[in-house]
Design a protein around this motif. Structure first.
Motif, mmCIF file in Angstrom:
data_model
loop_
_atom_site.group_PDB
_atom_site.id
_atom_site.type_symbol
_atom_site.label_atom_id
_atom_site.label_comp_id
_atom_site.label_asym_id
_atom_site.label_seq_id
_atom_site.Cartn_x
_atom_site.Cartn_y
_atom_site.Cartn_z
ATOM 1 N N SER A 125 0.790 -4.426 3.987
ATOM 2 C CA SER A 125 -0.345 -4.390 4.908
ATOM 3 C C SER A 125 -1.144 -5.681 4.877
ATOM 4 O O SER A 125 -1.295 -6.308 3.828
ATOM 5 N N THR A 184 0.831 -1.205 0.000
ATOM 6 C CA THR A 184 0.000 0.000 0.000
ATOM 7 C C THR A 184 0.865 1.254 0.000
ATOM 8 O O THR A 184 2.015 1.240 0.430
ATOM 9 N N ILE A 224 -4.921 -6.776 5.525
ATOM 10 C CA ILE A 224 -6.209 -6.085 5.551
ATOM 11 C C ILE A 224 -7.321 -7.092 5.816
ATOM 12 O O ILE A 224 -7.407 -8.131 5.157
ATOM 13 N N ALA A 232 -6.477 -2.262 8.558
ATOM 14 C CA ALA A 232 -5.196 -2.553 7.915
ATOM 15 C C ALA A 232 -4.095 -2.506 8.958
ATOM 16 O O ALA A 232 -3.986 -1.532 9.705
ATOM 17 N N THR A 269 0.073 -2.766 9.458
ATOM 18 C CA THR A 269 1.345 -2.708 8.744
ATOM 19 C C THR A 269 2.249 -3.831 9.227
ATOM 20 O O THR A 269 2.533 -3.945 10.416
ATOM 21 N N ARG A 293 4.014 0.389 2.422
ATOM 22 C CA ARG A 293 3.733 -0.525 3.529
ATOM 23 C C ARG A 293 3.268 -1.862 2.978
ATOM 24 O O ARG A 293 2.544 -1.910 1.994
#
Length: 197
Positions: free
Chosen positions: A86, A32, A88, A95, A97, A84
């Motif tokens: 992520s 992301t 999710i 989300a 990290t 990042r």
């Protein structure tokens, strides 16, 4: 139900690599972008988007240039904010990290425990007399392999001196073995080799 829910999360979207992959029916892994950043292909197709900020810099008497370093100034290029990796939740939209870096590609193992990540690393020095295209490729940065254990969060850096080809990561369907094509730094791609990690 056909309901669409926008999460406000922007995954990177280059056309040649994977940046989004389901880990399970309700968990997604994605590379992301920082707030306000545009995906790679959108940036590449709209170079004029940078013009207003550069015009403003020029109006203030500041530099409005593109920096490409070489020699002693190899690392003079401005560095973008890190992306990042992520995790999710499709149920809640939350989300988390898992790692930060200039990630460009990912591939999930069949066990869904290991994630191979390709990260853009140091700039490649231009060498006089060596063609920019051809057996050395057209990349301007080295690509490094990272392995993330999704259960423990441990991030490993196998083959640290290997420049890895993106889009060619292949996990074994039976166990957590990864096949990748790499070359040693300063070696043409024709001198590369397959490795099993």
């Amino acid at each position: 139900t056909g309901t669409v829910r926008w999460l406000g999360i922007v995954p990177d979207a280059p056309s040649a690599t994977r940046t989004l992959q389901w880990r399970s029916p309700d968990e997604l892994l994605a590379i992301t972008l920082p707030a306000g950043a545009l995906p790679y292909d959108v940036r590449a197709m709209r170079p004029q988007a940078a013009s207003p900020a550069r015009w403003a810099s020029a109006a203030r008497g500041e530099a409005a240039v593109t920096v490409v370093g070489s020699g002693a100034y190899l690392n003079a290029r401005p560095q973008a904010s890190p992306k990042r990796l992520s995790r999710i939740s499709a149920r809640t939209g939350e989300a988390v990290t898992l790692a930060k870096g200039d990630f460009v590609d990912l591939e999930l193992s069949a066990s869904t425990r290991q994630l191979a990540i390709v990260e853009a690393a140091e700039d490649i020095r231009l060498v006089a007399g060596r063609p920019v295209q051809g057996p050395y490729g057209v990349a301007v940065r080295r690509m490094r392999l990272r392995l993330l254990d999704l259960d423990t969060g441990a991030l490993h850096r196998p083959c640290q001196a290997c420049d890895i080809r993106t889009s060619l990561l292949g996990w074994s369907p039976a166990r957590d073995d990864l096949l990748a094509y790499v070359r040693a730094d300063e070696t043409p791609w024709s001198g590369g080799r397959l490795i099993r990690v």
